[in-house]
Scaffold this motif. Structure first.
Motif, PDB file in Angstrom:
ATOM      1  N   ARG A  18       1.095  -1.258   0.036  1.00  0.00           N
ATOM      2  CA  ARG A  18      -0.068   0.023   0.054  1.00  0.00           C
ATOM      3  C   ARG A  18       0.739   1.234  -0.128  1.00  0.00           C
ATOM      4  N   THR A  19       1.999   1.250   1.045  1.00  0.00           N
ATOM      5  CA  THR A  19       2.750   2.501   0.947  1.00  0.00           C
ATOM      6  C   THR A  19       3.706   2.533   0.054  1.00  0.00           C
ATOM      7  N   GLN A  25      -4.619   4.316   3.984  1.00  0.00           N
ATOM      8  CA  GLN A  25      -5.638   3.228   4.372  1.00  0.00           C
ATOM      9  C   GLN A  25      -6.968   3.662   3.718  1.00  0.00           C
ATOM     10  N   ALA A  26      -7.359   4.745   3.801  1.00  0.00           N
ATOM     11  CA  ALA A  26      -8.699   5.425   3.467  1.00  0.00           C
ATOM     12  C   ALA A  26      -8.929   5.109   1.870  1.00  0.00           C
ATOM     13  N   LYS A  30     -11.498   2.750   0.064  1.00  0.00           N
ATOM     14  CA  LYS A  30     -12.578   3.313  -0.825  1.00  0.00           C
ATOM     15  C   LYS A  30     -12.427   2.211  -2.275  1.00  0.00           C
ATOM     16  N   LYS A  31     -11.352   1.903  -2.541  1.00  0.00           N
ATOM     17  CA  LYS A  31     -11.069   0.974  -3.691  1.00  0.00           C
ATOM     18  C   LYS A  31     -11.899  -0.532  -3.389  1.00  0.00           C
ATOM     19  N   THR A  32     -11.866  -0.863  -2.167  1.00  0.00           N
ATOM     20  CA  THR A  32     -12.185  -2.241  -1.608  1.00  0.00           C
ATOM     21  C   THR A  32     -13.548  -2.287  -1.218  1.00  0.00           C
ATOM     22  N   ARG A  36     -11.487   1.804   6.580  1.00  0.00           N
ATOM     23  CA  ARG A  36     -10.191   2.492   6.989  1.00  0.00           C
ATOM     24  C   ARG A  36      -9.767   1.634   8.314  1.00  0.00           C
ATOM     25  N   ALA A  37     -10.608   1.523   9.149  1.00  0.00           N
ATOM     26  CA  ALA A  37     -10.277   0.853  10.600  1.00  0.00           C
ATOM     27  C   ALA A  37      -9.956  -0.611  10.256  1.00  0.00           C
ATOM     28  N   SER A  38     -10.706  -1.198   9.205  1.00  0.00           N
ATOM     29  CA  SER A  38     -10.403  -2.629   9.238  1.00  0.00           C
ATOM     30  C   SER A  38      -8.936  -2.861   8.283  1.00  0.00           C
TER      31      SER A  38
END
Length: 103
Positions: A18-19, A25-26, A30-32, A36-38
């Motif tokens: 991801r990085t 994370q947000a 949105k893409k998935t 964000r918390a998960s």
């Protein structure tokens, strides 16, 4: 490897991918369709991801397969095993199913 260690390893790899893509994370959420918390909990190993979630995360990260969530550098710490009874024909059917259901 126990489940806790597996989740931590998977989470580290998720965060790394991801990085590298410079996604927050947000953004990944949105893409998935995953909160964000998960995503944050998965990255720390506090939350397991389902196969369905792993599939969508891998696709959102542009990975060629879910197996790529566990990078080759980490093969000594975690492996994905497939049951021997899962033949090529079954794999083809599953791949076809998943490719039609994502969109």
């Amino acid at each position: 490897m126990d489940q806790e260690k597996f989740n931590q390893t998977l989470g580290e790899t998720l965060r790394s991918h991801r990085t590298l893509l410079r996604l927050t994370q947000a953004d990944l959420g949105k893409k998935t369709g995953i909160s964000r918390a998960s995503i944050a909990n998965m990255e720390t190993g506090r939350q397991s991801m389902s196969a369905y979630q792993a599939y969508h995360i891998a696709a959102a990260l542009g990975l060629s397969s879910v197996d790529r969530l566990i990078s080759p550098e980490r093969d000594d710490r975690a492996e994905i095993f497939r049951p021997p009874e899962l033949g090529n024909k079954t794999v083809e059917h599953l791949s076809d199913f998943f490719s039609r259901s994502v969109g």
